[in-house]
Design a protein around this motif. Structure first.
Motif: not given
Length: 450
Positions: A272-285, A311-316, A328-337
């Protein structure tokens, strides 16, 4: 120039649907710690699934330099014959840690309470990164460090002859600093206590217990207090390294943004201290599911299935999630694009002092490829263009940073026009099979002339 030899420019072109199984390498954090704790044990530790990237191999070489016997057999299993806590010998030569920030900081902590002297260096990226965050708490144990201005490598560390236990409050969330203090505490008498205001990855605590150390964790008014009883005799272990969630991020995120994709990544560590990206991606859809959830070696694991998610959406992104996904923020920023709307990432100043200034590197590279990015010292925001909406066609600088290089290669897989990076060589530090693995899934990467 790359710290890995000649630069290797590479072009990433729009890919067709990605399909298949992505067997990513072993977890880098656990691989480093397996070698170090094996070297501090009495007897033979066996490690299967070790990440054989340049960073981890540098740590293996360092453990040999300190007196441990570290070998790899023909089956790919690694064997570490340890010297025991406090048993490190003084190295004959300078310890070159390459690009391994985790490796050098953990090794400095490990040797800081043994009365030996060692000098550390690394590649151009590592020599530019701050070590003061580790040498400051080491001084409380009685160690001394002498480096270049700004606490940079090359640096000589003189271990404490009569170490004392330390109670240390982390000034910033950092698993590396926490781990360095705990590893130093192994050879100090009494109890060493580390207090963190925000939970960071806990592989060190878990693995210390597995090797026989007495470690307790308590929630206090000051934060999470980790207490280690010093001078244990660590017992050798047999370790199966789970696959690295930070490496899994790249095929997973590529599948989410490349039309028609369906990719399975087996046996991924889901600490759980490493899985923040996957949680964030799910929240984006994102269409991201966990299959066959289980526990292996004290760590939760699962098979991850990622499918194209138009159909992913940007989030805070919650700031308190940063420690669980900082890499994982660098690759998250790619998905966010490729999402609709703005994705805002706060509480991420740690990104400024990674292998590169990752906020600046990603912002400049994304802008060069048609994406709007706003940034501050401790935050950045990507305005997404929706599925298939990124123009591409630009050049991005990797800056000797493996995660920046891989992130822009993934960007090119879904952008309208090809994306070029100036140097793909740093990828070998953490993900040596990245090119072949992604190509098997359907990526179109081409090496170019200088």
């Amino acid at each position: 120039m790359s710290g890995h030899g000649e630069p290797q420019p590479m072009i990433s072109r729009k890919a067709a649907a990605l399909n298949g199984v992505a067997e990513v390498p072993g977890d880098k954090s656990i691989s480093h710690r397996s070698l170090i704790l094996g070297a501090l044990s009495v007897g033979e530790t066996r490690v299967r699934g070790l990440l054989e990237g340049e960073d981890v191999l540098a740590t293996a070489a360092a453990m040999r330099a300190f007196g441990a016997e570290v070998t790899r057999d023909e089956s790919g299993e690694w064997h570490v014959h340890g010297v025991g806590v406090g048993g490190f010998a003084e190295p004959d030569n300078v310890i070159d840690c390459g690009n391994a920030g985790t490796g050098v900081r953990l090794i400095m902590g490990t040797m800081a309470t043994t009365p030996i002297t060692a000098t550390f260096t690394g590649d151009a990226s590592l020599r530019s990164r701050p070590m003061g965050r580790v040498t400051e708490p080491m001084a409380f144990f009685g160690a001394r460090a002498y480096g270049r201005s700004g606490g940079r490598l090359p640096m000589t560390v003189v271990g404490a002859a009569d170490p004392v236990p330390v109670r240390y409050t982390l000034p910033m969330p950092s698993a590396q600093v926490k781990s360095a203090v705990l590893l130093a505490g192994l050879n100090a008498p009494g109890e060493t206590v580390v207090i963190e205001g925000e939970a960071t990855r806990d592989h060190t605590e878990r693995m210390l217990r597995g090797f026989g150390a007495v470690v307790s964790v308590e929630e206090t008014g000051q934060g999470r207090a980790i207490t280690l009883k010093g001078q244990p005799e660590l017992k050798p272990q047999s370790i199966d390294v789970p696959r690295d969630p930070s490496s899994a991020a790249f095929p997973v995120c590529a599948a989410l943004i490349v039309e028609g994709s369906d990719v399975l990544v087996p046996t991924i560590g889901l600490n759980p201290t490493r899985a923040g990206l996957f949680e964030t991606l799910r929240e984006m859809g994102a269409d991201l599911t966990y299959e066959n959830e289980r526990e292996e070696g004290g760590e939760p694991v699962a098979d991850l299935r990622a499918r194209f998610s138009p159909d992913m959406k940007g989030i805070e992104v919650p700031p308190d999630r940063a420690a669980s996904m900082i890499d994982e923020y660098p690759i998250l920023s790619v998905v966010a694009s490729f999402a609709e709307g703005k994705t805002t990432m706060r509480g991420v100043k740690e990104l400024r002092v990674k292998e590169s200034d990752r906020i600046d590197a990603m912002a400049k590279g994304l802008r060069a490829n048609g994406v709007t990015v706003d940034e501050g010292e401790d935050w950045w925001e990507v305005t997404g263009l929706g599925a298939g909406g990124v123009p591409g066609g630009g050049m991005a600088e990797a800056r000797l940073d493996h995660r920046i290089a891989m992130s822009f290669l993934v960007l090119g897989m879904a952008a309208r026009q090809a994306v070029t990076i100036d140097d793909a060589a740093p990828v070998a530090t953490s993900f040596p099979i990245f090119h072949d693995l992604m190509t098997r899934l359907g990526a179109r990467f081409e090496r170019t002339g200088r």
